[in-house]
Design a protein around this motif. Structure first.
Motif, short mmCIF file in Angstrom:
data_model
loop_
_atom_site.label_atom_id
_atom_site.label_comp_id
_atom_site.label_asym_id
_atom_site.label_seq_id
_atom_site.Cartn_x
_atom_site.Cartn_y
_atom_site.Cartn_z
N MET A 458 78.33 48.88 24.95
CA MET A 458 78.01 47.47 25.20
C MET A 458 76.70 47.34 25.97
SD MET A 458 81.74 45.69 25.91
CE MET A 458 82.15 46.74 27.31
N LYS A 459 76.50 48.23 26.94
CA LYS A 459 75.28 48.14 27.74
C LYS A 459 74.04 48.49 26.94
CE LYS A 459 77.20 48.94 32.36
NZ LYS A 459 77.21 49.83 33.52
N ASN A 460 74.19 49.36 25.97
CA ASN A 460 73.04 49.82 25.19
C ASN A 460 72.94 49.18 23.81
OD1 ASN A 460 71.98 52.01 27.03
ND2 ASN A 460 74.05 52.78 26.74
N TYR A 461 73.88 48.28 23.53
CA TYR A 461 73.89 47.63 22.22
C TYR A 461 72.66 46.72 22.10
CZ TYR A 461 75.67 44.83 18.31
OH TYR A 461 75.83 44.19 17.11
N ASP A 462 72.08 46.72 20.91
CA ASP A 462 70.93 45.85 20.66
C ASP A 462 71.42 44.41 20.50
OD1 ASP A 462 68.59 44.63 19.97
OD2 ASP A 462 68.34 45.67 18.05
N MET A 463 71.23 43.62 21.54
CA MET A 463 71.73 42.24 21.53
C MET A 463 70.84 41.31 20.70
SD MET A 463 74.42 42.53 23.41
CE MET A 463 74.87 40.86 23.83
N GLY A 464 69.73 41.85 20.22
CA GLY A 464 68.84 41.02 19.41
C GLY A 464 67.73 40.37 20.21
N PHE A 465 67.64 40.69 21.51
CA PHE A 465 66.58 40.15 22.34
C PHE A 465 66.21 41.17 23.41
CE2 PHE A 465 70.59 38.74 24.13
CZ PHE A 465 70.48 39.10 25.46
N ALA A 466 65.02 41.03 23.98
CA ALA A 466 64.56 41.95 25.03
C ALA A 466 65.16 41.55 26.36
CB ALA A 466 63.04 41.92 25.10
N ALA A 467 65.52 42.55 27.17
CA ALA A 467 66.08 42.28 28.50
C ALA A 467 65.45 43.14 29.59
CB ALA A 467 67.59 42.50 28.48
N ASP A 468 64.80 44.22 29.22
CA ASP A 468 64.24 45.13 30.22
C ASP A 468 63.07 44.47 30.96
OD1 ASP A 468 66.02 47.03 29.45
OD2 ASP A 468 64.66 48.08 28.11
N ASN A 469 63.06 44.67 32.29
CA ASN A 469 61.98 44.20 33.17
C ASN A 469 61.81 42.68 33.18
OD1 ASN A 469 61.17 46.92 33.78
ND2 ASN A 469 60.20 47.01 31.77
N ILE A 470 62.87 41.97 32.79
CA ILE A 470 62.81 40.51 32.81
C ILE A 470 63.63 39.99 33.99
CG2 ILE A 470 63.47 38.39 31.60
CD1 ILE A 470 62.79 39.74 28.99
N ILE A 471 63.02 39.13 34.78
CA ILE A 471 63.66 38.54 35.96
C ILE A 471 63.72 37.03 35.76
CG2 ILE A 471 63.49 38.21 38.47
CD1 ILE A 471 61.94 40.86 38.58
N THR A 472 64.84 36.44 36.14
CA THR A 472 65.00 34.99 35.98
C THR A 472 65.08 34.31 37.34
OG1 THR A 472 67.41 35.14 35.85
CG2 THR A 472 66.20 35.32 33.79
#
Length: 800
Positions: A458-472
């Motif tokens: 689940m943690k490594n699944y390609d969710m279809g969007f980028a998440a690395d190094n992104i802060i909200t």
């Protein structure tokens, strides 16, 4: 007589220190895990039982069946409680509730302003105090003051410090969300940890406009906001079924949501049903069953270990039995003697188990971020629990060895050979017990491997969007002018590659859902759609792939939307090129024109099927800003600079940020906690199994002493003698592995079925469990087998 049995038992145990130590350790570990599990399950099973009106409290929840979706939701319309007060009878009190996190400002005497990000801020109507139980330590309820706020004891200390008395805090002013001046009117004792209403402060529900942007002055019947719930306390001995019928009839007058109706949920079921609650935790009955199953397995494993260690000493005890019988001892006396010896060990193990459990809970608290202690369980419950454990473990661990060792006649007991003790059956009971012990452990090993493999998947699944190094960054409210200013300043930082303003990231908890249909096909068939307001940078930041059409921009009206690919098949829109220009219609909000189609991405966790997502441009609806940090930059330094910029733009607000990959990982906290918990119990089970296997190996070594001596005299090598031990156990363990692996495969596949996207239990998982089990077996048996194989034949054959 009892005193004599007890003294004899203690003397016997002190003369056999190794046996006493190994037996006690195995039982202590098993009992410690049982105590730990019982503490956790007891804690979960007693949620909100401190409430004075526990049996008369219900939550009104929604039941929906709309289009392709059905289920239950805790969310109710804002005007519900006020409307029902005049429509229903048999009600003692009814109140809407709401929970959020927001900023609290505390004005100081010297003019300084103390800013705190406060979580678990509750809102409720005055009747909440006639429903839930609060223990007041200062002040009181003031129903005439809509600006009254009530604090928990620890929250009041956090706000005002430890110097003053609680009474001195009454009348102090705090500012909620930089706009609501609230007066501290009462302070209540901290609520128990096991409550689904963990309000750390409580304010007036009807005065939350500006705090909850979806409140709509509490008059909107046609829209649901996830935090709004409704509690009702019925008159004593009221019939909840009759009340529910009245509830449905009353709500029908106001209902504006198609396919949505109201039902009652008892307070006792709030924590055990998978419908959202304010604690964020639900402990379904299946998890209680699983927990108790693990506890029973560990208790059995510990008992089997004790049985094996006891019967491994069969030769010495058999001769003791013979001498006692020659001296006139009765079998019932011998059974009593052996049972009392077991009782003494179990009693000591229980005490050690409590000590170990207290330390295990400390470790668990670190693993799962809780503050559980043994004192959470009442003393009376512990007395009952201890009595059950003492009795069951004594019988389970001591009865079989007592019956086996006491059954020999005086002559045969004195002359008995240890190798003959189990010859009544083709498979000696001792080996069968070790096989059962290992089987249970293998099931737990495979279960832990599957859970962690699924978590990793689940943690490594390609969710279809980028998440690395992104802060909200989260905004408390839309403010387009300042949001654009902040975005511009962040865009000027060389360490930041891209920024975007929006309602929520692709997998944010702020997602909105609505019902859409294709007006050209079937107005009756609606589908749930996840909708988000975004800006023109959203696709680039999250690396969403545009399949056809164009991106949104600042000139687009809200009617222009982007839709994900799966929505095309749901609404029968054809291929991505054909969908451009077509229209959908929302249950509220009118028609939407498709100007672009993007590749599918997961807006929810992997437990659910991918649902359609619609994106639209709405600058007044942004509650979040996301930015991507360069891979070469130090995130900590970047955040320090971002905080400085934030203070320039929002000097009155505290910054609140999170890493997107951590947000995604948090969706699977329960699975991770379960995996860590089971892994811990697997380690304990393996330790006990090692002791049990050592006991079996020691038994075989004693049984084969003379055989080993003779074989060595005729020239047998050490490796040939080691095969004697291996063939006794390997086949049994292979059979145990085959049975337990099959059972685990079936059980874990059932667990994986709860995820729409999951791993397949392949050969690598089975082989990993086999290798781990084989390694432990080889190391455990090897040490004792080698020492037996090196025996000097003279030492074992000199009495022949």
């Amino acid at each position: 007589m009892l005193r004599n049995f007890l003294v004899t038992s203690i003397r016997t145990l002190t003369r056999n220190k190794v046996y006493f130590f190994l037996g006690t350790i195995g039982l202590s570990l098993g009992i410690a895990c049982v105590i730990t599990i019982y503490t956790i399950v007891n804690f979960q099973g007693n949620f909100d039982k401190h409430q004075k009106h526990y049996s008369d409290i219900y939550r009104i929840i929604g039941e929906y069946h709309i289009g392709d979706e059905e289920g239950k939701t805790a969310t109710v319309p804002h005007p519900l409680s006020e409307a029902l007060k005049t429509e229903l009878t048999g009600v003692v009190a009814i109140s809407n509730t709401y929970l959020l996190s927001d900023q609290i400002n505390i004005p100081g005497e010297n003019g300084q302003l103390k800013k705190i990000k406060q979580r678990r801020i509750g809102f409720a109507q005055n009747e909440i105090f006639d429903i839930l139980t609060f223990e007041w330590v200062a002040g009181q309820v003031n129903q005439d003051n809509p600006s009254a706020v009530y604090l928990s004891e620890s929250t009041s200390r956090k706000f005002f410090g430890n110097d003053g008395t609680l009474e001195s805090f009454i009348g102090r002013t705090i500012v909620l969300a930089n706009r609501h001046n609230l007066v501290v009117t009462g302070i209540y004792k901290d609520l128990p940890l096991n409550t689904d209403f963990p309000f750390e402060m409580l304010a007036n529900y009807d005065k939350q406009d500006g705090v909850n942007p979806y409140f709509g002055e509490g008059k909107m019947w046609g829209r649901l906001n996830g935090g709004t719930q409704c509690l009702v306390r019925l008159e004593v001995n009221s019939d909840p079924i009759l009340f529910q019928n009245s509830l449905k009839n009353a709500y029908a007058k106001f209902n504006q949501i198609e396919g949505y109706d109201l039902i009652l949920q008892p307070l006792a079921n709030i924590h055990t049903e998978p419908v959202s609650n304010y604690s964020g935790i639900s402990f379904e009955p299946k998890y209680t069953t699983l927990s108790y199953a693990i506890a029973i397995l560990l208790a059995i494993i510990g008992s089997i270990n004790f049985i094996n260690l006891t019967t491994a000493r069969a030769l010495k005890r058999a001769r003791e039995v013979g001498i006692r019988k020659v001296m006139g001892g009765l079998r019932i006396d011998l059974i009593t003697q052996f049972i009392i010896e077991t009782f003494v060990i179990v009693f000591i193990s229980l005490g050690i188990g409590f000590l170990l459990a207290s330390q295990i809970l400390i470790l668990f608290n670190t693993l799962i971020s809780t503050t559980l202690e043994l004192t959470i369980v009442s003393l009376s419950d512990w007395i009952i629990f201890s009595s059950i454990v003492l009795t069951s473990m004594t019988i389970l661990s001591g009865l079989y060895p007592a019956l086996v060792l006491s059954k020999f006649s005086a002559l045969s007991a004195i002359k008995i050979k240890i190798s003959n003790i189990d010859k009544q059956s083709k498979i000696p009971m001792r080996k069968l017990l070790v096989g059962v012990q290992y089987g249970f452990s293998i099931m737990m090993i495979m279960g832990a491997i599957v859970i962690f493999s699924q978590i990793s998947y689940m943690k490594n699944y390609d969710m279809g969007f980028a998440a690395d190094n992104i802060i909200t960054l989260q905004f408390p409210e839309p403010d387009p002018e300042r949001q654009v200013r902040l975005k511009g300043l962040l865009d000027g930082m060389p360490e930041i590659q891209q920024t975007s303003l929006h309602l929520g990231s692709p997998m944010a908890n702020t997602n909105n859902t609505d019902k859409y249909f294709n007006p050209l096909i079937n107005k009756e068939e609606t589908f749930t759609v996840n909708s988000k307001s975004i800006d023109e940078n959203y696709l680039d930041l999250f690396e969403l792939e545009l399949l056809s059409g164009r991106n949104l921009n600042s000139k687009d009206p809200q009617e222009n939307v982007l839709i994900t690919e799966i929505g095309l098949s749901k609404f029968n829109l054809g291929n991505p090129q054909e969908a451009i220009g077509m229209e959908l219609e929302a249950s509220w909000g009118g028609k939407k024109k498709i100007i672009g189609v993007i590749k599918d991405f997961n807006a929810n966790s992997l437990r659910s099927e991918i649902m359609p997502v619609i994106l639209y441009y709405q600058p007044k609806g942004y509650y979040e800003l996301a930015f991507k940090v360069s891979k070469t930059a130090d995130p900590a330094k970047v955040l320090t600079e971002v905080e400085t910029i934030w203070d320039q733009v929002y000097p009155e607000l505290l910054i609140e940020y999170s890493f997107l990959d951590e947000q995604i990982a948090s969706r699977y906290n329960f699975e991770e906690v379960m995996g860590k918990s089971i892994s811990f119990f697997v380690v304990v089970a393996l330790i006990i199994c090692v002791l049990g296997l050592y006991g079996l190996t020691d038994y075989m070594a004693n049984a084969k002493r003379k055989e080993i001596g003779i074989r060595k005299v005729v020239g047998a090598e050490i490796h040939q003698i080691l095969r004697l031990f291996a063939k006794e156990v390997v086949l049994l363990l292979v059979v145990a592995f085959a049975i337990s692996a099959s059972a685990s495969y079936w059980l874990m596949n059932g667990w994986l079925d709860g995820f729409e996207y999951h791993i397949t239990i392949g050969w690598e998982i089975i082989v990993s469990a086999l290798l781990l089990t084989g390694t432990i077996t080889a190391v455990t048996m090897g040490s004792r087998s080698i020492s037996a194989a090196r025996l000097n034949p003279v030492d074992v054959l000199k009495d022949e």
